[in-house]
Design an enzyme around this catalytic site. Structure first.
Site, PDB file in Angstrom:
ATOM      1  N   ARG A   1       0.274 -26.337 -13.844  1.00 25.18           N
ATOM      2  CA  ARG A   1       0.035 -25.025 -13.226  1.00 25.18           C
ATOM      3  C   ARG A   1      -0.085 -23.981 -14.332  1.00 25.18           C
ATOM      4  NH1 ARG A   1       4.183 -21.025 -10.784  1.00 25.18           N
ATOM      5  NH2 ARG A   1       2.721 -19.434 -10.089  1.00 25.18           N
TER       6      ARG A   1
ATOM      7  N   HIS B   1      -0.678 -13.760 -12.177  1.00 22.59           N
ATOM      8  CA  HIS B   1       0.692 -13.890 -12.668  1.00 22.59           C
ATOM      9  C   HIS B   1       1.011 -12.612 -13.465  1.00 22.59           C
ATOM     10  CE1 HIS B   1       3.919 -17.124 -13.409  1.00 22.59           C
ATOM     11  NE2 HIS B   1       4.406 -16.009 -13.912  1.00 22.59           N
TER      12      HIS B   1
ATOM     13  N   TYR C   1      15.020 -20.805  -8.607  1.00 20.23           N
ATOM     14  CA  TYR C   1      15.922 -20.853  -9.758  1.00 20.23           C
ATOM     15  C   TYR C   1      17.378 -20.731  -9.314  1.00 20.23           C
ATOM     16  CZ  TYR C   1      11.836 -20.254 -12.817  1.00 20.23           C
ATOM     17  OH  TYR C   1      10.652 -20.429 -13.488  1.00 20.23           O
TER      18      TYR C   1
ATOM     19  N   GLU D   1       7.852 -23.419  -9.335  1.00 21.76           N
ATOM     20  CA  GLU D   1       8.604 -23.211 -10.580  1.00 21.76           C
ATOM     21  C   GLU D   1      10.063 -23.573 -10.361  1.00 21.76           C
ATOM     22  OE1 GLU D   1       8.509 -19.403 -12.630  1.00 21.76           O
ATOM     23  OE2 GLU D   1       6.390 -19.169 -12.125  1.00 21.76           O
TER      24      GLU D   1
ATOM     25  N   GLU E   1       5.132 -14.602  -7.421  1.00 19.85           N
ATOM     26  CA  GLU E   1       6.379 -13.815  -7.353  1.00 19.85           C
ATOM     27  C   GLU E   1       6.153 -12.353  -6.989  1.00 19.85           C
ATOM     28  OE1 GLU E   1       9.427 -14.357 -10.216  1.00 19.85           O
ATOM     29  OE2 GLU E   1       9.577 -16.513  -9.794  1.00 19.85           O
TER      30      GLU E   1
ATOM     31  N   ASN F   1       9.060 -20.641  -5.925  1.00 22.90           N
ATOM     32  CA  ASN F   1       9.695 -20.618  -7.248  1.00 22.90           C
ATOM     33  C   ASN F   1      11.203 -20.540  -6.993  1.00 22.90           C
ATOM     34  OD1 ASN F   1       7.079 -20.383  -8.126  1.00 22.90           O
ATOM     35  ND2 ASN F   1       7.365 -18.466  -9.228  1.00 22.90           N
TER      36      ASN F   1
HETATM   37  C1  NOJ Z   1       9.420 -16.663 -12.859  1.00 27.03           C
HETATM   38  C2  NOJ Z   1       8.125 -16.185 -13.425  1.00 27.03           C
HETATM   39  O1  NOJ Z   1       7.083 -16.539 -12.593  1.00 27.03           O
HETATM   40  C3  NOJ Z   1       7.893 -16.670 -14.854  1.00 27.03           C
HETATM   41  O2  NOJ Z   1       6.837 -15.939 -15.365  1.00 27.03           O
HETATM   42  C4  NOJ Z   1       9.159 -16.539 -15.656  1.00 27.03           C
HETATM   43  O3  NOJ Z   1       8.978 -16.806 -17.007  1.00 27.03           O
HETATM   44  C5  NOJ Z   1      10.198 -17.458 -15.057  1.00 27.03           C
HETATM   45  N1  NOJ Z   1      10.471 -17.035 -13.705  1.00 27.03           N
HETATM   46  C6  NOJ Z   1      11.528 -17.494 -15.821  1.00 27.03           C
HETATM   47  O4  NOJ Z   1      12.131 -16.259 -15.748  1.00 27.03           O
END
Ligand code: NOJ
Length: 491
Positions: free
Chosen positions: A117, A161, A337, A396, A207, A335
């Site tokens: 991606r 992005h 995290y 992500e 995002e 995404n």
């Molecule tokens: C989300 C973002 O899409 C990406 O650009 C960023 O580097 C990562 N998170 C890590 O923070």
């Protein structure tokens, strides 16, 4: 023995998944009632066609900001504004990927992944944001795509992005104007015409939850504005409109069968303790806290709760716009995290209670990156149920780590391996229950420009020396290669 056990166990879970094949969300529901079925099993394989990948974005890696007619983006301006980037750096050079892309594709190949991606820099393709295209800019992506395919790697392109053409910011106030949404659709059509003979999957915007709030509300990201809630809601609406218009433009201008969806940092809600009541509360929270983008895209309306909460600050929209925004998507990219909200049930509106985080809650090398592996189980499961989604990609997931070179020249990023092992285990749990996660893109292929943190936070599987541009595989690259090769998580 262990393998036998795991095969039996997997068969049990696969039985559940078979129910889920016709009604994925229902399978997840059933599991909520019978907690004993929720058994993460690291030995269990992922489905045969599960798509393993890795990810990057244009401004974070390309460099070459003045080459081949590229226009300026809001991130060029922002990163050159003193005080905005923690270590005072910019993306001017970054990873020099624009020139080193062939070597970088070789790095992707060495991981054994099937997909990559990347994002396309809008100001390379339309230096002024709209109007006159710059074919030389698009040519870079032609070369990249050809190189990927020649190496057996499926390209997944993201159109936005965060590197908005500065010209659109100057002319229209960027996303403050719906003319930017229209310009985005034209750009999407132009790219679709030229790439979809080879690029079969396109993410529109990345995002929204971050770039709208951080960029236009809190002044943290480009373009660094601090606008009030009403304007912020309108901006988010324009982005949703841009997404919908782009989906339509890609369908109209691209090859038949091109698949489209957004990649969103879903507001990730987790039941603090997985009782049926708390799970229901997490579901309500997920729907309400994502109403401003994912909700309107997938439901075609803003929830009553969202509109009531926004009150006079609610976005202005027409029924026609809602129709465009909710043009059906082929997949949803999430995404994922950190767990953002641990919730419990509440009798009072809105039906959930958000718990405060203790200051001792563990986090990775980025402070915001709290460790909660179960979030990659709950967020897709709840999203699939609420919006009846058939195809989810984890667009992500990954972590920063200190990533120092050891005396022997290696990088022993054991914390990243710990993080990945635990998150992937929870993803396996979701997949085994029938949550329709089809693929996973690890962020990131290599260390890069981590926005306001500059080069201080490293997310790569490959370590990059930004002086020499040398790339060194970290231990986590070997870990991930092993996962991909086995199609299962090693212990
Ligand atoms: C989300 C973002 O899409 C990406 O650009 C960023 O580097 C990562 N998170 C890590 O923070």
């Amino acid at each position: 023995m262990a393998a036998d056990f795991s095969r039996r166990d997997f068969a049990k879970l696969a039985g559940l998944a078979a129910v889920g094949a016709t009604a994925g969300a229902k399978a997840a529901d059933k599991a909520a009632v019978d907690e004993t079925l929720i058994v993460p099993d690291r030995h269990a394989p992922f489905p045969k066609n599960f798509l393993w990948g890795t990810a990057t974005s244009s401004y974070q890696i390309e460099g070459a900001v003045d080459e081949d007619g590229r226009g300026k983006s809001i991130w060029d301006t922002f990163s050159h504004t003193p005080g905005k980037i923690e270590d005072g750096t910019t993306g001017d050079r970054a990873n020099e990927h624009y020139h080193r892309y062939k070597d970088d594709v070789a790095l992707i190949k060495a991981l054994g992944v099937k997909a990559y991606r990347f994002s396309i820099a809008w100001p390379r393709v339309f230096p002024e944001g709209s109007g006159q295209p710059n074919p030389k800019g698009l040519d870079f992506y032609n070369r990249l795509v050809d190189e990927l395919l020649a190496n057996g790697i499926e390209p997944y392109a993201t159109l936005y992005h965060w590197d908005l053409p500065q010209a659109l910011q100057d002319r229209l106030g960027g996303w403050q104007s719906s003319d930017t949404s229209k310009a985005f659709a034209d750009y999407a059509a132009y790219v679709a015409q030229r790439l979809t003979d080879r690029v079969k999957n396109i993410f529109t915007v990345n995002e929204v939850g971050r770039f709208v709030n951080f960029g236009y509300g809190w002044g943290i990201d480009a373009p660094g504005l601090r606008l009030p809630a009403a304007q912020l809601n309108q901006i988010r609406h324009h982005v949703a409109l841009a997404h919908g218009l782009a989906v339509q433009a890609i369908r109209a201008s691209g090859r038949a069968g091109t698949r489209v969806g957004a990649a969103e940092n879903i507001a990730a809600c987790v039941p603090a303790i997985a009782t049926p009541e708390n799970i229901r509360a997490a579901e309500i929270a997920t729907r309400e806290l994502n109403a401003g983008f994912l909700g309107v895209v997938l439901e075609g309306k803003y929830t009553d709760g969202f509109l009531a909460y926004a009150g006079a600050d609610a976005p202005k929209f027409t029924p026609e716009e809602l129709k465009i925004i909710s043009t059906p998507n082929d997949f949803v990219g999430l995404n994922i995290y950190a767990p953002q909200y641990y919730v419990t049930a509440s009798d009072r509106a809105p039906g959930f209670h958000v718990l405060p985080f203790p200051s001792s809650f563990p986090h990775m090398n980025s402070e915001w990156l709290r460790v909660g592996p179960e979030v990659i189980y709950w967020a897709p499961r709840l999203a699939a149920k609420i919006w009846n989604i058939d195809n989810i990609y984890i667009s992500e997931n990954g972590t920063s780590s200190e990533d120092k070179l050891a005396a022997d020249g290696e990088v022993y990023d054991l914390d990243r391996i710990m993080f990945l092992r635990n998150y992937l285990t929870q993803m396996q749990r979701a997949v085994a229950e029938g949550v329709p996660i089809r693929g996973y893109f690890l962020w990131s292929l290599m260390d890069n420009f981590e926005w306001i943190f500059g080069y201080g936070k490293r997310f790569g599987l490959y370590r990059v020396d930004f002086e020499t541009q040398a790339r060194v595989p970290k231990l986590s690259a070997a870990f991930y290669r092993d996962v991909v090769a086995r199609n299962a998580i090693g212990m």
